[in-house]
Design a protein around this motif. Structure first.
Motif, PDB file in Angstrom:
ATOM      1  N   ASP A 118      -3.201  12.578 -35.564  1.00 12.13           N
ATOM      2  CA  ASP A 118      -1.922  13.090 -36.077  1.00 12.13           C
ATOM      3  C   ASP A 118      -1.554  14.407 -35.398  1.00 12.13           C
ATOM      4  O   ASP A 118      -0.376  14.769 -35.347  1.00 12.13           O
ATOM      5  CB  ASP A 118      -2.025  13.339 -37.588  1.00 12.13           C
ATOM      6  CG  ASP A 118      -2.393  12.076 -38.339  1.00 12.13           C
ATOM      7  OD1 ASP A 118      -1.766  11.033 -38.066  1.00 12.13           O
ATOM      8  OD2 ASP A 118      -3.318  12.131 -39.170  1.00 12.13           O
ATOM      9  N   HIS A 173      -3.856  14.360 -40.946  1.00 12.36           N
ATOM     10  CA  HIS A 173      -5.171  13.994 -41.475  1.00 12.36           C
ATOM     11  C   HIS A 173      -6.206  13.983 -40.343  1.00 12.36           C
ATOM     12  O   HIS A 173      -7.171  14.714 -40.359  1.00 12.36           O
ATOM     13  CB  HIS A 173      -5.084  12.632 -42.175  1.00 12.36           C
ATOM     14  CG  HIS A 173      -6.279  12.313 -43.005  1.00 12.36           C
ATOM     15  ND1 HIS A 173      -6.600  11.046 -43.431  1.00 12.36           N
ATOM     16  CD2 HIS A 173      -7.254  13.125 -43.493  1.00 12.36           C
ATOM     17  CE1 HIS A 173      -7.724  11.083 -44.149  1.00 12.36           C
ATOM     18  NE2 HIS A 173      -8.137  12.329 -44.193  1.00 12.36           N
ATOM     19  N   GLN A 174      -5.948  13.152 -39.314  1.00 12.31           N
ATOM     20  CA  GLN A 174      -6.852  13.065 -38.162  1.00 12.31           C
ATOM     21  C   GLN A 174      -6.437  14.103 -37.112  1.00 12.31           C
ATOM     22  O   GLN A 174      -5.266  14.155 -36.728  1.00 12.31           O
ATOM     23  CB  GLN A 174      -6.771  11.674 -37.524  1.00 12.31           C
ATOM     24  CG  GLN A 174      -7.140  10.527 -38.452  1.00 12.31           C
ATOM     25  CD  GLN A 174      -8.639  10.440 -38.697  1.00 12.31           C
ATOM     26  OE1 GLN A 174      -9.441  10.923 -37.894  1.00 12.31           O
ATOM     27  NE2 GLN A 174      -9.017   9.848 -39.818  1.00 12.31           N
ATOM     28  N   ARG A 186     -11.530  15.033 -39.182  1.00 13.90           N
ATOM     29  CA  ARG A 186     -10.410  14.869 -40.122  1.00 13.90           C
ATOM     30  C   ARG A 186     -10.421  15.992 -41.150  1.00 13.90           C
ATOM     31  O   ARG A 186     -11.458  16.607 -41.421  1.00 13.90           O
ATOM     32  CB  ARG A 186     -10.456  13.501 -40.802  1.00 13.90           C
ATOM     33  CG  ARG A 186     -11.668  13.292 -41.635  1.00 13.90           C
ATOM     34  CD  ARG A 186     -11.762  11.882 -42.196  1.00 13.90           C
ATOM     35  NE  ARG A 186     -13.132  11.646 -42.625  1.00 13.90           N
ATOM     36  CZ  ARG A 186     -13.660  12.155 -43.741  1.00 13.90           C
ATOM     37  NH1 ARG A 186     -12.927  12.859 -44.571  1.00 13.90           N
ATOM     38  NH2 ARG A 186     -14.929  11.949 -44.044  1.00 13.90           N
ATOM     39  N   LEU A 187      -9.238  16.209 -41.698  1.00 14.34           N
ATOM     40  CA  LEU A 187      -9.121  17.190 -42.769  1.00 14.34           C
ATOM     41  C   LEU A 187      -9.553  16.515 -44.071  1.00 14.34           C
ATOM     42  O   LEU A 187      -9.340  15.312 -44.244  1.00 14.34           O
ATOM     43  CB  LEU A 187      -7.669  17.673 -42.893  1.00 14.34           C
ATOM     44  CG  LEU A 187      -7.102  18.360 -41.640  1.00 14.34           C
ATOM     45  CD1 LEU A 187      -5.616  18.647 -41.822  1.00 14.34           C
ATOM     46  CD2 LEU A 187      -7.864  19.649 -41.362  1.00 14.34           C
ATOM     47  N   ASP A 188     -10.154  17.279 -44.934  1.00  9.28           N
ATOM     48  CA  ASP A 188     -10.614  16.775 -46.211  1.00  9.28           C
ATOM     49  C   ASP A 188      -9.497  16.029 -46.935  1.00  9.28           C
ATOM     50  O   ASP A 188      -9.683  14.923 -47.420  1.00  9.28           O
ATOM     51  CB  ASP A 188     -11.074  17.976 -47.049  1.00  9.28           C
ATOM     52  CG  ASP A 188     -12.338  17.657 -47.782  1.00  9.28           C
ATOM     53  OD1 ASP A 188     -12.843  16.527 -47.594  1.00  9.28           O
ATOM     54  OD2 ASP A 188     -12.823  18.522 -48.543  1.00  9.28           O
ATOM     55  N   LYS A 189      -8.332  16.686 -46.972  1.00  8.84           N
ATOM     56  CA  LYS A 189      -7.129  16.055 -47.551  1.00  8.84           C
ATOM     57  C   LYS A 189      -6.006  16.225 -46.548  1.00  8.84           C
ATOM     58  O   LYS A 189      -5.925  17.282 -45.911  1.00  8.84           O
ATOM     59  CB  LYS A 189      -6.721  16.784 -48.837  1.00  8.84           C
ATOM     60  CG  LYS A 189      -7.623  16.549 -50.008  1.00  8.84           C
ATOM     61  CD  LYS A 189      -6.994  17.172 -51.273  1.00  8.84           C
ATOM     62  CE  LYS A 189      -8.056  17.343 -52.347  1.00  8.84           C
ATOM     63  NZ  LYS A 189      -8.323  18.723 -52.706  1.00  8.84           N
ATOM     64  N   PRO A 190      -5.121  15.223 -46.426  1.00  5.08           N
ATOM     65  CA  PRO A 190      -3.985  15.400 -45.520  1.00  5.08           C
ATOM     66  C   PRO A 190      -3.199  16.667 -45.875  1.00  5.08           C
ATOM     67  O   PRO A 190      -3.111  17.044 -47.051  1.00  5.08           O
ATOM     68  CB  PRO A 190      -3.139  14.144 -45.764  1.00  5.08           C
ATOM     69  CG  PRO A 190      -4.107  13.131 -46.287  1.00  5.08           C
ATOM     70  CD  PRO A 190      -5.128  13.899 -47.072  1.00  5.08           C
ATOM     71  N   LYS A 249       4.893  12.618 -40.420  1.00  2.00           N
ATOM     72  CA  LYS A 249       3.729  12.373 -41.295  1.00  2.00           C
ATOM     73  C   LYS A 249       2.860  13.616 -41.483  1.00  2.00           C
ATOM     74  O   LYS A 249       2.788  14.470 -40.598  1.00  2.00           O
ATOM     75  CB  LYS A 249       2.879  11.276 -40.649  1.00  2.00           C
ATOM     76  CG  LYS A 249       2.509  10.128 -41.575  1.00  2.00           C
ATOM     77  CD  LYS A 249       1.647   9.114 -40.824  1.00  2.00           C
ATOM     78  CE  LYS A 249       0.176   9.382 -41.116  1.00  2.00           C
ATOM     79  NZ  LYS A 249      -0.723   8.616 -40.238  1.00  2.00           N
TER      80      LYS A 249
END
Ligand code: ZN
Length: 250
Positions: free
Chosen positions: A191, A169-170, A136-140, A166
């Motif tokens: 995502d 994030h993932q 995942r990214l640290d923040k979306p 959207k």
């Protein structure tokens, strides 16, 4: 080091026996017995071999070697010229395909995840020999920002199919020509999915599965592993290493 020592080390380090592959992994063309200078590159094309000859290489290590399943078995034409150049110059050719995508420390997928700053990166269990990774990214991040991140890291503008509105994030990814794992990425609730190449059908899959797809370049996503492998060998043994990047827009 000797050819035998290098072959044994590489086959063990890359856990070659764990993979079912489309080409032989390991020493593909035999050259001199003593190895001091190694050249790494993505594909064993003529341009890479010619550059390795100029650099006095004793061995070339690539991700895409020779003898792929389904290709003609005879050694003629382009294939002959490549192999002739290797043999005449006594250069060993090593090819490592899937073992170099999947290696947990310096494989293409591990390195790509690291370069993109993806956290908790790991292979999706039970899928495709551990070759599809997730994290995942640290923040979306917006899809446009993520596209710019890929562009910056890989120095190549990705082709982006807009699958959902959207933010991202993932993320799941698989280097090279793995666009058809988009289904698995969607099933896992990701995502976005990143691979190197794209097919006509990938556009529809992204839309219907509601997942962003980024074709970030087959060559661009597969430069990491072989380069990291060469650097690793140079740090472990008395070897001189040159990474040679032969540009490829695909
Ligand atoms: Zn590949």
């Amino acid at each position: 080091m000797t050819r035998l020592e290098l072959t044994r080390y590489l086959n063990e380090f890359l856990q070659v026996s764990n993979y079912k592959d489309y080409a032989p992994n390991g020493l593909q063309v035999e050259g001199k017995a003593q190895i001091n200078i190694i050249v790494t590159g993505v594909t064993a094309c003529q341009a890479l071999i010619d550059r390795a000859i100029e650099l006095n290489a004793d061995a070339i290590l690539v991700h895409h070697g020779f003898f792929w399943k389904g290709e003609s078995e005879v050694i003629t034409g382009m294939k002959y010229r490549r192999i002739e150049a290797l043999i005449k110059n006594d250069i060993n050719l090593y090819g490592y395909h899937l073992p170099l995508d999947g290696h947990p420390m310096l494989g293409n997928n591990a390195e790509l995840g690291r370069a993109l700053g993806i956290v908790d990166a790991e292979p999706i269990e039970g899928v495709a020999q551990g070759l599809v990774w997730q994290g995942r990214l640290d923040k979306p991040m917006s899809a446009n920002d993520f596209s710019a991140l890929l562009d910056g890291v890989l120095q190549r503008e990705p082709l982006h199919f807009w699958g959902k509105d959207k933010a991202i994030h993932q993320v799941a990814w698989c280097s090279g020509g793995a666009q058809d794992y988009i289904d698995i990425a969607a099933e896992q609730g990701m995502d976005a999915f990143i691979s190197g190449e794209v097919s006509e059908r990938t556009y529809h899959s992204a839309q219907e599965l509601g997942i962003h797809y980024f074709a970030a370049g087959h060559h661009a996503t597969e430069r990491f592993g072989i380069k990291a492998l060469g650097e690793h060998l140079a740090s472990e043994f008395e070897l001189t290493h040159h990474f040679v990047d032969i540009a490829n827009p695909v």
